[in-house]
Design a protein around this motif. Sequence first.
Motif, mmCIF file in Angstrom:
data_model
loop_
_atom_site.group_PDB
_atom_site.id
_atom_site.type_symbol
_atom_site.label_atom_id
_atom_site.label_comp_id
_atom_site.label_asym_id
_atom_site.label_seq_id
_atom_site.Cartn_x
_atom_site.Cartn_y
_atom_site.Cartn_z
ATOM 1 N N LEU A 43 0.831 -1.208 0.000
ATOM 2 C CA LEU A 43 0.000 0.000 0.000
ATOM 3 C C LEU A 43 0.869 1.263 0.000
ATOM 4 C CD1 LEU A 43 -2.838 -0.992 2.478
ATOM 5 C CD2 LEU A 43 -3.055 -0.569 0.031
ATOM 6 N N SER A 44 1.962 1.239 0.732
ATOM 7 C CA SER A 44 2.849 2.403 0.802
ATOM 8 C C SER A 44 3.480 2.715 -0.549
ATOM 9 C CB SER A 44 3.956 2.165 1.831
ATOM 10 O OG SER A 44 3.412 2.077 3.122
ATOM 11 N N ARG A 45 3.655 1.707 -1.390
ATOM 12 C CA ARG A 45 4.225 1.938 -2.726
ATOM 13 C C ARG A 45 3.215 2.583 -3.666
ATOM 14 N NH1 ARG A 45 6.006 -3.435 -1.897
ATOM 15 N NH2 ARG A 45 8.053 -3.384 -0.962
ATOM 16 N N GLU A 46 1.929 2.496 -3.327
ATOM 17 C CA GLU A 46 0.870 3.067 -4.173
ATOM 18 C C GLU A 46 0.504 4.488 -3.774
ATOM 19 O OE1 GLU A 46 -2.559 0.539 -4.218
ATOM 20 O OE2 GLU A 46 -1.343 -1.274 -4.429
ATOM 21 N N VAL A 72 -1.191 4.096 7.716
ATOM 22 C CA VAL A 72 -1.515 2.888 6.951
ATOM 23 C C VAL A 72 -1.404 1.668 7.864
ATOM 24 C CG1 VAL A 72 -0.663 1.355 5.121
ATOM 25 C CG2 VAL A 72 -0.929 3.790 4.673
ATOM 26 N N ARG A 73 -0.333 1.577 8.620
ATOM 27 C CA ARG A 73 -0.142 0.427 9.514
ATOM 28 C C ARG A 73 -1.197 0.395 10.623
ATOM 29 N NH1 ARG A 73 4.305 1.235 6.867
ATOM 30 N NH2 ARG A 73 5.816 -0.441 6.558
ATOM 31 N N GLU A 74 -1.583 1.574 11.109
ATOM 32 C CA GLU A 74 -2.628 1.654 12.134
ATOM 33 C C GLU A 74 -3.964 1.140 11.590
ATOM 34 O OE1 GLU A 74 -4.976 5.462 13.755
ATOM 35 O OE2 GLU A 74 -2.835 5.477 14.228
ATOM 36 N N ARG A 75 -4.290 1.530 10.356
ATOM 37 C CA ARG A 75 -5.553 1.093 9.747
ATOM 38 C C ARG A 75 -5.534 -0.418 9.472
ATOM 39 N NH1 ARG A 75 -9.547 4.639 10.341
ATOM 40 N NH2 ARG A 75 -10.595 3.494 8.702
ATOM 41 N N ASP A 80 -8.752 -3.021 8.732
ATOM 42 C CA ASP A 80 -9.242 -2.500 7.454
ATOM 43 C C ASP A 80 -8.665 -3.302 6.294
ATOM 44 O OD1 ASP A 80 -10.560 -0.579 8.873
ATOM 45 O OD2 ASP A 80 -9.433 1.123 8.065
ATOM 46 N N SER A 81 -9.446 -3.428 5.229
ATOM 47 C CA SER A 81 -8.948 -4.051 4.001
ATOM 48 C C SER A 81 -8.094 -3.025 3.257
ATOM 49 C CB SER A 81 -10.113 -4.504 3.124
ATOM 50 O OG SER A 81 -10.795 -3.363 2.616
ATOM 51 N N ASP A 82 -7.380 -3.484 2.244
ATOM 52 C CA ASP A 82 -6.548 -2.575 1.448
ATOM 53 C C ASP A 82 -7.409 -1.462 0.846
ATOM 54 O OD1 ASP A 82 -4.532 -4.283 2.110
ATOM 55 O OD2 ASP A 82 -4.158 -5.001 0.069
ATOM 56 N N ARG A 83 -8.571 -1.831 0.315
ATOM 57 C CA ARG A 83 -9.473 -0.866 -0.304
ATOM 58 C C ARG A 83 -9.950 0.170 0.715
ATOM 59 N NH1 ARG A 83 -9.680 1.223 -4.573
ATOM 60 N NH2 ARG A 83 -10.807 -0.015 -6.042
ATOM 61 N N GLN A 84 -10.245 -0.279 1.936
ATOM 62 C CA GLN A 84 -10.698 0.641 2.977
ATOM 63 C C GLN A 84 -9.592 1.618 3.371
ATOM 64 O OE1 GLN A 84 -11.978 -2.411 5.739
ATOM 65 N NE2 GLN A 84 -14.149 -1.835 5.468
ATOM 66 N N VAL A 85 -8.371 1.130 3.435
ATOM 67 C CA VAL A 85 -7.241 2.011 3.769
ATOM 68 C C VAL A 85 -7.069 3.071 2.684
ATOM 69 C CG1 VAL A 85 -4.740 2.121 4.137
ATOM 70 C CG2 VAL A 85 -6.051 0.235 5.116
ATOM 71 N N PHE A 88 -9.921 5.571 2.788
ATOM 72 C CA PHE A 88 -9.763 6.471 3.925
ATOM 73 C C PHE A 88 -8.775 7.587 3.588
ATOM 74 C CE2 PHE A 88 -7.359 7.679 7.733
ATOM 75 C CZ PHE A 88 -8.380 8.149 8.541
ATOM 76 N N LEU A 89 -7.630 7.218 3.007
ATOM 77 C CA LEU A 89 -6.611 8.222 2.680
ATOM 78 C C LEU A 89 -7.065 9.149 1.551
ATOM 79 C CD1 LEU A 89 -3.463 5.988 3.070
ATOM 80 C CD2 LEU A 89 -4.122 7.915 4.509
ATOM 81 N N VAL A 90 -7.798 8.612 0.575
ATOM 82 C CA VAL A 90 -8.320 9.460 -0.505
ATOM 83 C C VAL A 90 -9.357 10.431 0.050
ATOM 84 C CG1 VAL A 90 -9.703 9.443 -2.618
ATOM 85 C CG2 VAL A 90 -7.785 7.878 -2.390
ATOM 86 N N ALA A 91 -10.204 9.972 0.968
ATOM 87 C CA ALA A 91 -11.193 10.861 1.574
ATOM 88 C C ALA A 91 -10.514 11.970 2.381
ATOM 89 C CB ALA A 91 -12.130 10.058 2.477
ATOM 90 N N ARG A 92 -9.382 11.641 2.976
ATOM 91 C CA ARG A 92 -8.681 12.610 3.822
ATOM 92 C C ARG A 92 -7.803 13.568 3.012
ATOM 93 N NH1 ARG A 92 -5.640 10.613 9.259
ATOM 94 N NH2 ARG A 92 -5.933 12.530 10.403
ATOM 95 N N TYR A 93 -7.100 13.055 1.980
ATOM 96 C CA TYR A 93 -6.118 13.859 1.246
ATOM 97 C C TYR A 93 -6.480 14.109 -0.212
ATOM 98 C CZ TYR A 93 -3.153 12.959 5.262
ATOM 99 O OH TYR A 93 -2.650 12.884 6.536
ATOM 100 N N GLY A 94 -7.487 13.453 -0.722
ATOM 101 C CA GLY A 94 -7.873 13.620 -2.121
ATOM 102 C C GLY A 94 -7.168 12.615 -3.019
ATOM 103 N N GLU A 95 -7.571 12.599 -4.301
ATOM 104 C CA GLU A 95 -7.016 11.661 -5.285
ATOM 105 C C GLU A 95 -5.514 11.842 -5.476
ATOM 106 O OE1 GLU A 95 -8.295 9.252 -7.531
ATOM 107 O OE2 GLU A 95 -10.184 9.258 -6.426
ATOM 108 N N PHE A 96 -5.006 13.020 -5.146
ATOM 109 C CA PHE A 96 -3.582 13.306 -5.362
ATOM 110 C C PHE A 96 -2.682 12.376 -4.563
ATOM 111 C CE2 PHE A 96 0.340 15.773 -4.722
ATOM 112 C CZ PHE A 96 0.686 15.932 -6.048
ATOM 113 N N VAL A 97 -3.201 11.801 -3.485
ATOM 114 C CA VAL A 97 -2.393 10.910 -2.648
ATOM 115 C C VAL A 97 -2.067 9.606 -3.371
ATOM 116 C CG1 VAL A 97 -4.192 9.638 -1.405
ATOM 117 C CG2 VAL A 97 -2.071 10.225 -0.245
ATOM 118 N N LEU A 98 -2.797 9.276 -4.423
ATOM 119 C CA LEU A 98 -2.548 8.048 -5.178
ATOM 120 C C LEU A 98 -1.500 8.292 -6.259
ATOM 121 C CD1 LEU A 98 -6.224 6.854 -5.703
ATOM 122 C CD2 LEU A 98 -4.598 6.091 -3.961
#
Length: 166
Positions: A43-46, A72-75, A80-85, A88-98
């Motif tokens: 997940l961290s690589r994505e 990520v490790r906390e979630r 949480d599943s990979d998709r949920q993590v 969660f990060l997209v909801a918090r930081y937006g699509e730019f985080v991907l």
Amino acid sequence: MRSRTILAGLLAAALMASPLPVRAVQPDEIMSDPAKEARARELSRELRCMVCQNQSIDDSEAPLARDLRLLVRERIAAGDSDRQVIDFLVARYGEFVLLKPRFSPHTLLLWLIPPLALLGGGLALWRYSRRRRGTSVDDASSKLTEEEAARLARLIAAEPPAEEPR
């Protein structure tokens, strides 16, 4: 014996010259469960480091990247599943985080520009080559005056030019 020494030297030089991936993950971040740690690394690589912007959070040493890795490790530890993590990060930081944005209506232009640019460049090259092919020596020689055509014929025939009055 000498060839083995040379081979060993070349192998050592190749290993030193080859780039090795450097990970910014600190020992205190690593999860005790190897399966969960592997998920966290994947997940961290994505995910994009918001400070570096061209590195994943797995590669970045920025404090914000560390915070995101811990999040990520906390979630994952919370179940949480990979998709949920990711969600969660997209909801918090937006699509730019991907690092690889999702295909959606607001990223449509981002996904379509590269193939459209290639298609446009190919079309421009095709039109240019068709236009160049249409121009030939015969077309250029038909626009010559009689004097220029005679001089061209002499040059082609490799005759020495007659002296021209000045």
